[in-house]
Motif scaffolding. Structure first.
Motif, PDB file in Angstrom:
ATOM      1  N   UNK A  51      -9.789  -9.051  -5.923  1.00 35.09           N
ATOM      2  CA  UNK A  51     -10.233  -7.601  -5.628  1.00 35.09           C
ATOM      3  C   UNK A  51      -9.684  -6.701  -6.797  1.00 35.09           C
ATOM      4  N   UNK A  52     -10.243  -5.471  -6.822  1.00 32.85           N
ATOM      5  CA  UNK A  52      -9.574  -4.448  -7.620  1.00 32.85           C
ATOM      6  C   UNK A  52      -8.490  -4.145  -7.276  1.00 32.85           C
ATOM      7  N   UNK A  53      -8.092  -3.925  -6.040  1.00 33.11           N
ATOM      8  CA  UNK A  53      -6.846  -3.523  -5.539  1.00 33.11           C
ATOM      9  C   UNK A  53      -5.773  -4.366  -5.777  1.00 33.11           C
ATOM     10  N   UNK A  54      -6.065  -5.637  -6.130  1.00 31.50           N
ATOM     11  CA  UNK A  54      -4.916  -6.808  -6.562  1.00 31.50           C
ATOM     12  C   UNK A  54      -4.326  -6.428  -7.862  1.00 31.50           C
ATOM     13  N   UNK A  91      -4.097  -3.733  -9.214  1.00 31.03           N
ATOM     14  CA  UNK A  91      -3.225  -2.650  -9.163  1.00 31.03           C
ATOM     15  C   UNK A  91      -1.708  -3.028  -8.522  1.00 31.03           C
ATOM     16  N   UNK A  92      -1.840  -3.874  -7.349  1.00 33.93           N
ATOM     17  CA  UNK A  92      -0.508  -4.426  -6.639  1.00 33.93           C
ATOM     18  C   UNK A  92       0.133  -5.409  -7.339  1.00 33.93           C
ATOM     19  N   UNK A  94      -0.684  -4.050 -12.344  1.00 35.12           N
ATOM     20  CA  UNK A  94      -0.155  -3.013 -12.979  1.00 35.12           C
ATOM     21  C   UNK A  94       0.777  -2.125 -12.265  1.00 35.12           C
ATOM     22  N   UNK A  95       1.161  -2.019 -11.024  1.00 38.32           N
ATOM     23  CA  UNK A  95       1.916  -1.095 -10.060  1.00 38.32           C
ATOM     24  C   UNK A  95       2.605  -1.971  -9.395  1.00 38.32           C
ATOM     25  N   UNK A  96       3.276  -2.755  -9.609  1.00 38.32           N
ATOM     26  CA  UNK A  96       4.065  -3.787  -8.683  1.00 38.32           C
ATOM     27  C   UNK A  96       5.206  -3.269  -7.911  1.00 38.32           C
ATOM     28  N   UNK A  97       5.245  -3.758  -6.718  1.00 39.08           N
ATOM     29  CA  UNK A  97       6.336  -3.241  -5.811  1.00 39.08           C
ATOM     30  C   UNK A  97       7.764  -3.247  -6.399  1.00 39.08           C
TER      31      UNK A  97
END
Lengths: 246, 246
Positions: free
Chosen positions: B213-216, B218-219, B222-225
């Protein structure tokens, strides 16, 4: 751009409503501002209801613009919507931390300024209320902001019913640094603040507050250390409550 | 305002210099933005020197705009100048705390967006670098920022040498809330993100990153916890070093 060059904050508004379509268009255009990774980490709560304005007013120290303006906008840093999207898409968000708050607050503030420019260009007047970050706990409750949403700016908006004189600004060269930061000598400070200190309204301000210098009006009356420390505590507690302190 | 409506970030610049007088005028106009108690709690460091750009580049993860742009501007939250003025005027400043940082950061970010609008209105292109708050410690050192000065935004500026297509935005109604925050249902999320998820460039993006998914993207990319938590640590340490944590 004359609307930026000649701008002044407007605190008295005509009773005329702002058409919903105009407000919508201005906000949509404002949302073209740069945003971190195109995540659009903000939400805007639109207050038109009289009772809601009355509820919000104390959080803004009862500044009369809150109940006097046809529209009050609260710009919020928002990682809630994005995180909900992640969870709905098999992705685990990790945005419950201070850097994510600052990313979202940045997004929200760029949009806030963009909105102000567009509103003024369309003949509206705005006033920026700095009080939002002083009483974020109250605003969170009144506007029912969930976790990962934090209010960062409030703007009152309406058609101007006053034309106050433009306030002073420090000389531009006093705020610019070539290549590296050149720290200020006492002579620099004297030069940069000379015009501000020469203004009759600032002399009156010193007298009215029975102080010796203009700076003392800021440190002893308007922006006191004890108040700043108290409000820092509220800010930290609210950031924690809203889930940005993990 | 067409320059806001049609804006896009510019990452490739012509080699033409920006005249110093133009840059000065744009910054001076930008400084008309609203500011907390008219304290103007910001400074701007202007980088034109090639070697300084090369020093700054790693702090911005070597994004090519830093060395490729004729001018790099670092907007800083600045309570140093104001505090120095207080001390020179028999007043004891109390601005070494989190709320004062957020006040100054707000001032600086409003001015940053105002500058971007004015620059674009004058035919310049800008790119906002979100990396400033990821590596503030490095920027503090390179630009020699003293206590109570913290970098919050970096803008690369130059005459555009590209015209990229405009990126998408979420539908405006998905970001607005009437009177109170209406939290998002899964159906709301589906509707708000439908257009973004339908775009061919985002399908490519998922494939390139081998995600579901696109959200993945990001998470997980690109912007990891873990990155956010690491950078939150640097942010907190730098705020403390710069004296905003008392």
């Amino acid at each position: 751009m004359d609307s930026i060059k000649n701008r002044r904050s407007i605190r008295k508004y005509k009773q005329d409503e702002i058409p919903a379509s105009l407000l919508n268009d201005l906000l949509e255009e404002a949302f073209r501002a740069s945003t971190m990774g195109n995540m659009q980490l903000y939400s805007v709560v639109v207050t038109r209801d009289k009772q809601m304005k009355e509820k919000l007013a104390p959080a803004h120290f009862n500044q009369p613009m809150v109940t006097g303006a046809p529209v009050v906008l609260t710009f919020c840093a928002d990682f809630n919507r994005f995180s909900k999207w992640c969870r709905a898409r098999k992705a685990e968000p990790g945005y419950d931390n201070p850097i994510s708050f600052l990313n979202a607050a940045t997004d929200a503030l760029l949009v806030t300024q963009n909105f102000c420019t567009l509103a003024e260009e369309h003949g509206l007047g705005i006033c920026y209320l700095g009080t939002t970050i002083y009483n974020p706990d109250q605003i969170v409750e009144i506007l029912q902001l969930p976790e990962l949403v934090m209010p960062v700016a409030t703007i009152t908006v309406g058609y101007p019913d006053e034309c106050p004189s433009q306030v002073d600004r420090l000389p531009v060269q006093g705020l610019l640094h070539d290549e590296v930061y050149h720290d200020y000598s006492v002579e620099d400070i004297d030069r940069i603040y000379a015009y501000k200190e020469s203004l009759p309204e600032n002399h009156r301000f010193i007298e009215e507050n029975q102080k010796e210098t203009l700076a003392q009006v800021f440190t002893d009356v308007r922006y006191k250390k004890a108040d700043n420390e108290y409000m820092s505590g509220i800010l930290k507690a609210t950031l924690k409550k809203q889930g940005f302190e993990k």
